[in-house]
Design a protein around this motif. Sequence first.
Motif, PDB file in Angstrom:
ATOM      1  N   LEU A   1       0.933  -1.163  -0.062  1.00 50.33           N
ATOM      2  CA  LEU A   1      -0.058   0.025   0.017  1.00 50.33           C
ATOM      3  C   LEU A   1       0.918   1.237   0.233  1.00 50.33           C
ATOM      4  CD1 LEU A   1      -2.329  -0.970   3.140  1.00 50.33           C
ATOM      5  CD2 LEU A   1      -2.763  -1.110   0.778  1.00 50.33           C
ATOM      6  N   SER A   2       0.324   2.479  -0.190  1.00 50.35           N
ATOM      7  CA  SER A   2       1.044   3.560  -0.421  1.00 50.35           C
ATOM      8  C   SER A   2      -0.011   4.620  -0.111  1.00 50.35           C
ATOM      9  CB  SER A   2       1.883   3.914  -1.435  1.00 50.35           C
ATOM     10  OG  SER A   2       0.950   4.383  -2.391  1.00 50.35           O
ATOM     11  N   VAL A   3       0.299   5.625   0.835  1.00 49.32           N
ATOM     12  CA  VAL A   3      -0.445   6.824   0.924  1.00 49.32           C
ATOM     13  C   VAL A   3       0.287   8.096   0.477  1.00 49.32           C
ATOM     14  CG1 VAL A   3      -1.526   8.218   2.683  1.00 49.32           C
ATOM     15  CG2 VAL A   3      -1.742   5.561   2.920  1.00 49.32           C
ATOM     16  N   ILE A   4      -0.507   8.796  -0.355  1.00 55.65           N
ATOM     17  CA  ILE A   4       0.322  10.126  -0.534  1.00 55.65           C
ATOM     18  C   ILE A   4      -0.458  11.220   0.127  1.00 55.65           C
ATOM     19  CG2 ILE A   4       0.865  11.604  -2.406  1.00 55.65           C
ATOM     20  CD1 ILE A   4       0.674   9.263  -4.316  1.00 55.65           C
ATOM     21  N   ALA A   5       0.205  11.923   0.835  1.00 55.71           N
ATOM     22  CA  ALA A   5      -0.122  13.017   1.714  1.00 55.71           C
ATOM     23  C   ALA A   5       0.006  14.139   0.929  1.00 55.71           C
ATOM     24  CB  ALA A   5       0.567  13.329   2.978  1.00 55.71           C
ATOM     25  N   HIS A   6      -1.015  14.732   0.168  1.00 60.33           N
ATOM     26  CA  HIS A   6      -0.976  16.000  -0.520  1.00 60.33           C
ATOM     27  C   HIS A   6      -0.810  17.312   0.147  1.00 60.33           C
ATOM     28  CE1 HIS A   6      -2.205  13.771  -4.391  1.00 60.33           C
ATOM     29  NE2 HIS A   6      -2.686  13.138  -3.395  1.00 60.33           N
ATOM     30  N   ARG A   7      -0.111  18.109  -0.422  1.00 57.79           N
ATOM     31  CA  ARG A   7       0.078  19.377   0.126  1.00 57.79           C
ATOM     32  C   ARG A   7      -1.180  20.328   0.658  1.00 57.79           C
ATOM     33  NH1 ARG A   7       3.939  22.992  -3.401  1.00 57.79           N
ATOM     34  NH2 ARG A   7       3.572  24.339  -1.593  1.00 57.79           N
ATOM     35  N   ASP A   8      -2.470  20.063  -0.157  1.00 51.94           N
ATOM     36  CA  ASP A   8      -3.699  20.581   0.207  1.00 51.94           C
ATOM     37  C   ASP A   8      -4.144  19.757   1.280  1.00 51.94           C
ATOM     38  OD1 ASP A   8      -4.578  18.443  -0.941  1.00 51.94           O
ATOM     39  OD2 ASP A   8      -5.570  19.457  -2.452  1.00 51.94           O
ATOM     40  N   GLY A   9      -3.750  18.857   1.891  1.00 55.23           N
ATOM     41  CA  GLY A   9      -4.426  18.069   3.101  1.00 55.23           C
ATOM     42  C   GLY A   9      -4.944  16.752   2.434  1.00 55.23           C
ATOM     43  N   ARG A  61      -5.532  12.942   0.584  1.00 58.95           N
ATOM     44  CA  ARG A  61      -4.732  11.749   0.651  1.00 58.95           C
ATOM     45  C   ARG A  61      -4.942  11.019  -0.532  1.00 58.95           C
ATOM     46  NH1 ARG A  61      -2.808  14.702   4.073  1.00 58.95           N
ATOM     47  NH2 ARG A  61      -1.986  13.983   5.944  1.00 58.95           N
ATOM     48  N   THR A  62      -4.088  10.107  -0.973  1.00 61.95           N
ATOM     49  CA  THR A  62      -4.573   9.212  -1.926  1.00 61.95           C
ATOM     50  C   THR A  62      -3.986   7.937  -1.370  1.00 61.95           C
ATOM     51  OG1 THR A  62      -4.354  10.610  -3.701  1.00 61.95           O
ATOM     52  CG2 THR A  62      -4.096   8.499  -4.417  1.00 61.95           C
ATOM     53  N   VAL A  63      -4.858   6.961  -1.292  1.00 62.26           N
ATOM     54  CA  VAL A  63      -4.419   5.604  -0.871  1.00 62.26           C
ATOM     55  C   VAL A  63      -4.363   4.804  -2.118  1.00 62.26           C
ATOM     56  CG1 VAL A  63      -5.161   3.568   0.479  1.00 62.26           C
ATOM     57  CG2 VAL A  63      -5.662   5.884   1.403  1.00 62.26           C
ATOM     58  N   ASN A  64      -3.293   4.080  -2.396  1.00 65.88           N
ATOM     59  CA  ASN A  64      -3.037   3.123  -3.506  1.00 65.88           C
ATOM     60  C   ASN A  64      -2.887   1.652  -2.953  1.00 65.88           C
ATOM     61  OD1 ASN A  64      -2.864   5.177  -5.355  1.00 65.88           O
ATOM     62  ND2 ASN A  64      -0.944   5.851  -4.624  1.00 65.88           N
ATOM     63  N   ASP A  80       2.297  -7.961  -9.571  1.00 62.12           N
ATOM     64  CA  ASP A  80       2.987  -6.921 -10.206  1.00 62.12           C
ATOM     65  C   ASP A  80       3.018  -5.739  -9.209  1.00 62.12           C
ATOM     66  OD1 ASP A  80       4.489  -5.115 -11.569  1.00 62.12           O
ATOM     67  OD2 ASP A  80       3.175  -5.108 -13.341  1.00 62.12           O
ATOM     68  N   PRO A  81       4.054  -5.807  -7.967  1.00 69.09           N
ATOM     69  CA  PRO A  81       4.090  -4.895  -7.212  1.00 69.09           C
ATOM     70  C   PRO A  81       4.096  -3.245  -7.717  1.00 69.09           C
ATOM     71  CG  PRO A  81       5.918  -6.090  -6.915  1.00 69.09           C
ATOM     72  CD  PRO A  81       5.332  -6.927  -8.078  1.00 69.09           C
ATOM     73  N   ASP A  82       4.523  -3.278  -9.059  1.00 65.65           N
ATOM     74  CA  ASP A  82       4.532  -1.846  -9.666  1.00 65.65           C
ATOM     75  C   ASP A  82       3.261  -1.396 -10.152  1.00 65.65           C
ATOM     76  OD1 ASP A  82       7.128  -1.469  -8.718  1.00 65.65           O
ATOM     77  OD2 ASP A  82       7.838  -2.556 -10.447  1.00 65.65           O
ATOM     78  N   ALA A  83       2.111  -2.077 -10.351  1.00 65.44           N
ATOM     79  CA  ALA A  83       1.064  -2.042 -10.935  1.00 65.44           C
ATOM     80  C   ALA A  83      -0.171  -1.667  -9.704  1.00 65.44           C
ATOM     81  CB  ALA A  83       0.687  -3.028 -11.793  1.00 65.44           C
ATOM     82  N   CYS A  84      -0.779  -0.664  -9.900  1.00 64.03           N
ATOM     83  CA  CYS A  84      -1.583   0.000  -8.926  1.00 64.03           C
ATOM     84  C   CYS A  84      -3.005  -0.711  -9.044  1.00 64.03           C
ATOM     85  CB  CYS A  84      -1.764   1.466  -8.947  1.00 64.03           C
ATOM     86  SG  CYS A  84      -2.874   2.080  -7.563  1.00 64.03           S
ATOM     87  N   ALA A  85      -3.600  -1.589  -8.379  1.00 65.32           N
ATOM     88  CA  ALA A  85      -4.817  -2.138  -8.572  1.00 65.32           C
ATOM     89  C   ALA A  85      -5.934  -1.321  -8.309  1.00 65.32           C
ATOM     90  CB  ALA A  85      -4.907  -3.433  -7.725  1.00 65.32           C
ATOM     91  N   ARG A  86      -5.885  -0.231  -7.170  1.00 67.87           N
ATOM     92  CA  ARG A  86      -6.925   0.675  -6.793  1.00 67.87           C
ATOM     93  C   ARG A  86      -6.146   1.920  -6.296  1.00 67.87           C
ATOM     94  NH1 ARG A  86     -11.554   2.815  -6.983  1.00 67.87           N
ATOM     95  NH2 ARG A  86     -12.897   2.453  -5.255  1.00 67.87           N
TER      96      ARG A  86
END
Length: 151
Positions: free
Chosen positions: A18-26, A28-31, A37-43
């Motif tokens: 999993l990854s979480v991107i904490a955007h500068r505007d507050g 979040r994107t959860v991937n 294929d650990p480089d391919a985002c399923a969701r």
Amino acid sequence: MPGIGVKYDLTTREHEHLSVIAHRDGARTVNVYRSDDPDACARSLRLSVAESAALIDALMPAHHSPNLLHTTDLGLVAERIELSSVSHWNGRLLGETRMRTDTGVSIVAVLRRAEAIPSPAPDFRLAGGDTLIVIGTREGIDAAAEILGRE
């Protein structure tokens, strides 16, 4: 991630990535990445600031309590404490509990049947079945629950 925010990576004990991107505007994107294929985002799920806060609150360890109303980064907790009909405090004045003095907890409202009594004064008479809305530290609220549970 310059100009976007900070990326946090997590591998679960089931080896899911999993990854979480904490955007500068507050926001979040959860991937969630594919296992084959650990480089391919399923969701990918983008959360607003409010949705992120709700998810963070849901993931907090103390969230399992049905009495917990809210918790903050400042260490304050809002919770419900029900006064039993056999409580020592049934029929007594709120001020007699010495709640704020002894625990640091504030009783900000009392729910009685279908009525809410905000900011009850020290001369407010407690009754069995009342639900007290209290705010304080976790330790203070635990102490308040012990005091109010006295028979």
